[in-house]
Design an enzyme around this catalytic site. Structure first.
Site, PDB file in Angstrom:
ATOM      1  N   HIS A  93       0.767  -1.300  -0.050  1.00  0.00           N
ATOM      2  CA  HIS A  93      -0.027   0.211   0.023  1.00  0.00           C
ATOM      3  C   HIS A  93       0.885   1.313  -0.023  1.00  0.00           C
ATOM      4  CE1 HIS A  93      -3.790  -1.764   0.842  1.00  0.00           C
ATOM      5  NE2 HIS A  93      -3.133  -2.775   1.560  1.00  0.00           N
TER       6      HIS A  93
ATOM      7  N   LYS B  29      -7.683  13.726   5.055  1.00  0.00           N
ATOM      8  CA  LYS B  29      -6.781  12.552   4.744  1.00  0.00           C
ATOM      9  C   LYS B  29      -5.775  12.722   5.999  1.00  0.00           C
ATOM     10  CE  LYS B  29      -5.619  14.006   0.527  1.00  0.00           C
ATOM     11  NZ  LYS B  29      -5.938  12.855  -0.056  1.00  0.00           N
TER      12      LYS B  29
ATOM     13  N   LYS C  29     -14.143   8.764  -2.980  1.00  0.00           N
ATOM     14  CA  LYS C  29     -15.708   9.200  -2.306  1.00  0.00           C
ATOM     15  C   LYS C  29     -16.212  10.283  -2.765  1.00  0.00           C
ATOM     16  CE  LYS C  29     -13.423   6.517   1.339  1.00  0.00           C
ATOM     17  NZ  LYS C  29     -12.623   6.361   2.150  1.00  0.00           N
TER      18      LYS C  29
HETATM   19  C1  26W Z   1       4.390   0.457   9.891  1.00  0.00           C
HETATM   20  C2  26W Z   1       3.500   1.681   9.817  1.00  0.00           C
HETATM   21  C3  26W Z   1       2.618   1.550   8.838  1.00  0.00           C
HETATM   22  C4  26W Z   1       1.413   1.985   8.908  1.00  0.00           C
HETATM   23  C5  26W Z   1       0.427   1.691   7.926  1.00  0.00           C
HETATM   24  C6  26W Z   1       2.896   1.583   7.361  1.00  0.00           C
HETATM   25  C7  26W Z   1       2.134   1.500   6.524  1.00  0.00           C
HETATM   26  C8  26W Z   1       0.586   1.784   6.602  1.00  0.00           C
HETATM   27  C9  26W Z   1      -0.251   2.007   5.381  1.00  0.00           C
HETATM   28  C10 26W Z   1       0.152   1.149   4.474  1.00  0.00           C
HETATM   29  C11 26W Z   1      -0.333   3.434   5.035  1.00  0.00           C
HETATM   30  C12 26W Z   1      -1.751   3.359   4.382  1.00  0.00           C
HETATM   31  O1  26W Z   1      -2.594   3.501   4.615  1.00  0.00           O
HETATM   32  N1  26W Z   1      -1.485   3.580   2.968  1.00  0.00           N
HETATM   33  C13 26W Z   1      -2.456   3.854   1.772  1.00  0.00           C
HETATM   34  O2  26W Z   1      -3.501   2.826   1.619  1.00  0.00           O
HETATM   35  C14 26W Z   1      -4.310   3.107   0.807  1.00  0.00           C
HETATM   36  C15 26W Z   1      -5.293   1.992   0.582  1.00  0.00           C
HETATM   37  O3  26W Z   1      -4.420   1.051  -0.339  1.00  0.00           O
HETATM   38  C16 26W Z   1      -4.101   3.876  -0.222  1.00  0.00           C
HETATM   39  O4  26W Z   1      -5.239   4.337  -0.979  1.00  0.00           O
HETATM   40  C17 26W Z   1      -3.128   4.993  -0.043  1.00  0.00           C
HETATM   41  O5  26W Z   1      -2.693   5.693  -1.207  1.00  0.00           O
HETATM   42  C18 26W Z   1      -2.107   4.572   1.011  1.00  0.00           C
HETATM   43  O6  26W Z   1      -1.513   5.653   1.406  1.00  0.00           O
END
Ligand code: 26W
Length: 763
Positions: free
Chosen positions: A326, A504, A616
């Protein structure tokens, strides 16, 4: 699964009497909420034992939001429930105070929730597995413009939607501690189709509640310590979005959740009399980013414990697991210190080493491919090596994964890589949050689009006839949002203003700073007369900053200072307002996305994997002001670039610019930008904390000044934004809004989960 009005009222009355000793007239909101929810839960049919292959969606986050309205909607009883309560002098709207289940940070967690809704609605056998955090994402407020965090006591109103399944409890063992994992099941209702899938959230508990013998023998301290650690595992959701902190507690959470889930699934599989080698015929596992990837060595461990060889167990895992990425940000890809992991989970560590040895034995070049290197475990690499499929979440994102982030892996295993563009559920994000618009569309094209969003294309032929209703409904939604903002954030905004919205998580790459600087640019321009005929605009922000993310918090402070400056200046009162809405969450988003005139999606190209907020807004008929990033690219493909407002450097340009980028030059050439930027250090804003100065420095000095090209993209952003503001109010502009709505079909999560089911899960 249906009750008529009378049956509803009887059921609610019965529950209120039996559970709370009260009646409808004197029940508190909370009691009434409990009774209505229980009345719904009583309708849930027993789960049929089917012999279909299922997918388990392993995710550290499920950002479900409020359950009651969505459940009533999906069960097709929203109107009946409303009528039943109204007649009794109560109101469904009373439950607007119920806390969101915010067991997630942002996009990734909300995506999981949308996929559960869509899978159930499409009859796809998908179950969620996660953690029942005691406290979800913190509650945000502002004190003197600074973000203040408080614990999110989401269980304050009880949890009537969960059923505790004590009998399915399993033990999860760490080197220093064994805990009980107790499952809480939440039903996931398909939209008017009778399907019920499941979300199983695990809660950690001490093996013994309290050891009185030890206490009496004065070993009380020891007992307390072990109890403390057990429940602590599920205490709180880590509030970091996109940055990894190598905290052992986080590793415990991850292992706790996947170990419990896999033990549970393997046990059920065996109980059904099936061989473990056949597991891939009955189950597959979707790993939602790197957080649950430790499931891979855990399943290896379990299967070997059941008598399989490593090779056999590996073959099963290689068929069962799939991995979704992601984000391309290196700091978000999970990596664990090998020593720490081997201390905590020695057997699991051995399995990880065995995977590394297999990688070497398979002849992969260890200079390019590694799982463990220099005592660091790379969870994404482990996931790619073992998984059957790896996917990105938008075309451009998957392209970057192949070309850059995981390039070596893509060259070696091209067949593993697929794209599945994200989606959103049109039930929560249109039927529920914008019911009048939904009814209006129904009147023109019928209701098939509720479950087949491509059909909403049908409104395109009726746009002229729809315009008046669209504008009226948007106006009503804006008035409602304005009233809510007044009550919730204490700022007066007129619904006649243009609502320019950026909501966001707060992150430098998402560039709330770019928006903020443009607000100051407009403000000074109006003040000095260089900007004339500025259309009245409300600049609305919503975002939580990770508590440890200094720069993100500085941006919040900056925008709040801008709000103080602008809203306190009589000269511009009829021209602009700025609001940073507090505690942006799913329920707030529902109010916002149907009331926005501009959807700000302005990340630096290449950084936003997909974005789902953009979808959305699009569904609710809002134009995108954005960069060629994430799903914005596909939004333009679907709805036409000419119907949106696109600006800024492209991915290719970003790469070139970064080679010679000098932000100082940009600023010197643009006096208006310079003026806006100077407010960070010239005393315009109060800054005893020194935060704003740091923010200034991050854009102008140091190792990588202005990493995300805020200053570079500023001029083009303002140019396009001014064009948008000029276009606003014309019939041509309103048509753009509806053309976007008409072409949103691709972004239904129903399409996304169907793609997963066909291409990856093979259900
Ligand atoms: C380890 C900490 C951590 C926590 C959360 C690392 C990474 C994350 C997520 C991957 C961050 C996240 O939410 N990414 C988002 O995912 C969405 C769903 O696919 C995308 O639409 C967003 O662009 C993306 O930033």
């Amino acid at each position: 699964m249906k009750l008529n009005k009378k049956q509803w009222q009887e059921s609610i009355a019965r529950i209120l009497r039996a559970e709370y000793g009260t009646d409808v007239q004197s029940a508190t909101k909370k009691e009434l909420y409990g009774a209505v929810s229980r009345a719904v839960m009583a309708l849930v049919p027993a789960r049929k034992k089917e012999d279909k292959k299922r997918c388990a969606y392993f995710s550290a986050e499920f950002l479900m939001g409020r359950a009651i309205y969505a459940n009533l909607l999906n069960l097709g009883i929203l109107d009946e429930a409303e009528d039943a309560l109204k007649e009794l002098g109560r109101d469904l709207a009373e439950f607007e105070e119920v806390e969101d289940a915010a067991l997630g940070n942002g996009g990734l967690g909300r995506l999981a929730a949308c996929y559960l809704d869509s899978a159930a609605s499409k009859g796809i056998p998908l179950d969620g597995y996660g953690i029942r955090y005691r406290y979800g994402l913190f509650r945000q407020s502002f004190v003197d413009g600074f973000q203040h965090e408080e614990g999110d006591d989401w269980l304050k109103w009880g949890d009537p939607w969960s059923v505790c399944c004590e009998r399915d409890t399993v033990l999860v063992r760490f080197a220093d501690l064994t805990v009980r994992a107790v499952p809480y099941d939440m039903p996931v209702f398909g939209y008017k189709n009778g399907v019920v899938n499941n979300l199983r959230l695990w809660q950690s508990e001490p093996v013994q509640a309290f050891d009185f013998t030890a206490f009496n023998e004065m070993r009380g301290d020891q007992t307390a310590v072990s109890n403390f650690n057990a429940s602590k595992i599920c205490d709180v959701l880590y509030p970091n979005d996109n940055t990894m902190t190598g905290k052992i507690l986080r590793l415990r959470q991850q292992y706790f959740m996947v170990s419990a889930s896999l033990q549970d699934i393997v046990r059920a599989h065996k109980a059904a009399g099936k061989a473990l080698a056949e597991l891939p015929k009955s189950w597959c596992f979707q790993l939602n980013d790197t957080h649950p990837v430790i499931a891979i060595p855990e399943l290896l461990r379990i299967l070997e414990g059941e008598g399989m060889s490593f090779e056999e167990a590996f073959a099963v895992c290689a068929k069962c697991f799939n991995f979704t990425n992601h984000t391309i940000m290196a700091e978000a890809l999970e990596k664990w210190d090998a020593l720490a992991l081997s201390d905590l989970l020695p057997d699991v560590y051995e399995e990880i080493l065995a995977c590394q040895r297999k990688l070497e034995a398979d002849g992969l070049d260890t200079a390019r491919f590694y799982i463990v290197r220099d005592n660091v475990i790379h969870m994404a690499n482990l996931a790619i090596f073992v998984s059957a499929h790896v996917n990105g979440v938008a075309e451009i994102h998957t392209g970057i994964l192949k070309a850059e982030t995981f390039r070596d892996w893509y060259e070696r295993f091209p067949e593993k890589f697929v794209n599945i563009t994200n989606g959103i559920t049109p039930r929560r994000w249109m039927l529920l949050n914008n019911p009048k618009m939904a009814k209006c569309i129904d009147a023109v094209i019928g209701s098939d689009w509720h479950t087949d969003l491509g059909k909403i294309k049908g409104i395109e032929a009726h746009i002229p006839a729809l315009l008046a209703d669209f504008k009226r409904i948007k106006g009503e939604n804006k008035a409602k949002l304005a009233a809510y903002i007044k009550e919730h954030d204490g700022v007066d905004i007129s619904p006649d203003f243009i609502f320019d919205v950026q909501v966001k998580r707060l992150h430098e790459y998402k560039r709330q700073m770019l928006n903020a600087l443009s607000v100051l640019y407009f403000y000074f321009g109006i003040k000095d007369g260089s900007i004339k005929d500025f259309p009245p605009t409300a600049f609305l922000f919503g975002a939580k900053a990770a508590p440890g993310y200094y720069m993100a918090k500085a941006v919040i402070k900056f925008i709040n200072e801008i709000a103080r400056l602008v809203n306190g200046d009589k000269d511009v009162q009829d021209k602009m307002k700025v609001v940073f809405m507090q505690n942006y969450n799913v329920s707030y988003a529902e109010k916002i996305v149907c009331a926005a005139d501009i959807s700000e999606q302005i990340s630096m190209a290449g950084m936003e994997a997909s974005g789902t907020g953009n979808m959305k807004f699009m569904l609710n008929g809002t134009v995108t002001l954005g960069t060629m990033d994430g799903a914005n690219v596909e939004i333009c493909e679907e709805a036409g670039r000419e119907n949106n407002y696109i600006f800024g450097a492209t991915v290719e340009e970003v790469k070139e610019i970064k080679k010679f980028y000098c932000p100082r030059e940009i600023v010197e050439q643009n006096p208006a930008l310079k003026r806006a930027l100077q407010t960070l250090i010239d005393g315009t804003m109060q800054d005893e904390s020194g935060m704003l100065k740091k923010l200034y420095e991050s854009l102008t000095t140091g190792y990588q000044p202005d990493r995300y090209l805020v200053l570079y993209d500023f001029a083009d952003y303002v140019r396009v934004k001014e064009q948008l503001l000029r276009d606003y109010g014309s019939e041509a502009f309103d048509k753009k809004c509806l053309i976007n709505m008409a072409n949103v079909g691709k972004f239904s999560a129903d399409r996304s989960v169907t793609d997963y089911a066909n291409l990856i899960w093979k259900l």
